[in-house]
Design an enzyme around this catalytic site. Structure first.
Site, PDB file in Angstrom:
ATOM      1  N   SER A 255      56.728 -29.857  69.539  1.00 46.50           N
ATOM      2  CA  SER A 255      55.571 -29.695  69.852  1.00 46.50           C
ATOM      3  C   SER A 255      54.425 -29.719  68.631  1.00 46.50           C
ATOM      4  CB  SER A 255      55.199 -28.585  70.926  1.00 46.50           C
ATOM      5  OG  SER A 255      53.659 -28.408  71.182  1.00 46.50           O
TER       6      SER A 255
ATOM      7  N   TYR B  94      55.472 -19.720  73.474  1.00 47.46           N
ATOM      8  CA  TYR B  94      55.818 -21.094  73.458  1.00 47.46           C
ATOM      9  C   TYR B  94      55.601 -21.616  72.233  1.00 47.46           C
ATOM     10  CZ  TYR B  94      55.722 -25.955  74.932  1.00 47.46           C
ATOM     11  OH  TYR B  94      56.060 -27.268  74.902  1.00 47.46           O
TER      12      TYR B  94
END
Length: 230
Positions: free
Chosen positions: A130, A141
């Site tokens: 990501s 995350y």
């Protein structure tokens, strides 16, 4: 480079969102079979798509998967999860569970299938990171994706001897269930998947799927304050 035509591929989390787009792009590029996993997989109308059950936090489940898919040339570690809030808002057990899915889950699958890839001539491993591997402000995350990025870079060296191409994929907001509620510009999953297929065919090691990702990759050379997400 990795040959896709006639190949057999595995996509974890492959029955929806970005995983579904990966599977479709691989088939379009000529893959013979794509194994698509989910915790509770549904049936597929396309005989080239083979749904299989997988819980990435369960060693036995991963081992069963290698028995059901013993002929894989390409592995895409796409399955993942998130939790809302910052690092100080969540209990350590919740953060640890997220790391178990996003980081150790990908490692379990890689460890299980590395010998399979070696027997098949090397093949490819694709890990979905990501932009938050580099950009701060996304709590557990983002931290888990940063750890996955580091893991991928180490695996690239460890798997080089068996001829496995290792590709790290970085992307910003993409139109999947995980961010559906957010009112922000989003990538089309099909575009991201097409870029990954192109990287496999060209023998590349990294995909920067959008402008925001390219911005933060460039910002790594500057002060850490430049890595904060607005």
């Amino acid at each position: 480079m990795t040959e896709i035509k006639g190949a057999r591929a595995l996509v974890t989390g492959g029955q929806r969102g970005l995983g579904e787009a990966f599977a479709a792009a691989l088939l379009e590029a000529g893959a013979e079979t794509v194994y698509v996993t989910a915790r509770h997989p549904g049936p597929s109308a396309d005989p080239r798509l083979v749904p299989l059950a997988l819980e990435v936090t369960d060693e036995a489940s991963v081992a069963r998967l290698t028995e059901q898919a013993p002929d894989v040339d390409i592995v895409i570690n796409n399955a993942g999860a998130t939790i809302p809030g910052g690092l100080l808002d969540n209990g350590v057990a919740d953060v640890a569970h997220l790391f178990d899915i996003n980081v150790l889950g990908a490692l379990r699958v890689t460890r299980a299938f590395a010998p399979v890839l070696a027997r098949r001539g090397g093949g490819a491993l694709v890990n979905v990171h990501s932009v938050l591997s580099w950009a701060s402000g996304a709590g557990a995350y983002g931290a888990s994706k940063a750890a996955l990025w580091s893991l991928t870079n180490s695996l690239r060296g460890e798997l080089a001897g068996q001829g496995t191409q290792v590709v790290g994929v970085h992307l910003g907001y993409t139109d999947t269930d995980m961010v559906r509620a957010l009112d922000v510009p989003k990538n089309d999953p099909r575009d991201v998947a097409a870029q990954v297929v192109e990287a496999l065919l060209k023998g590349e090691s990294e995909v920067l799927a959008d402008e925001v990702t390219r911005h933060f990759k460039a910002a790594l050379s500057g002060p850490v304050e430049g890595l904060a997400v607005a």
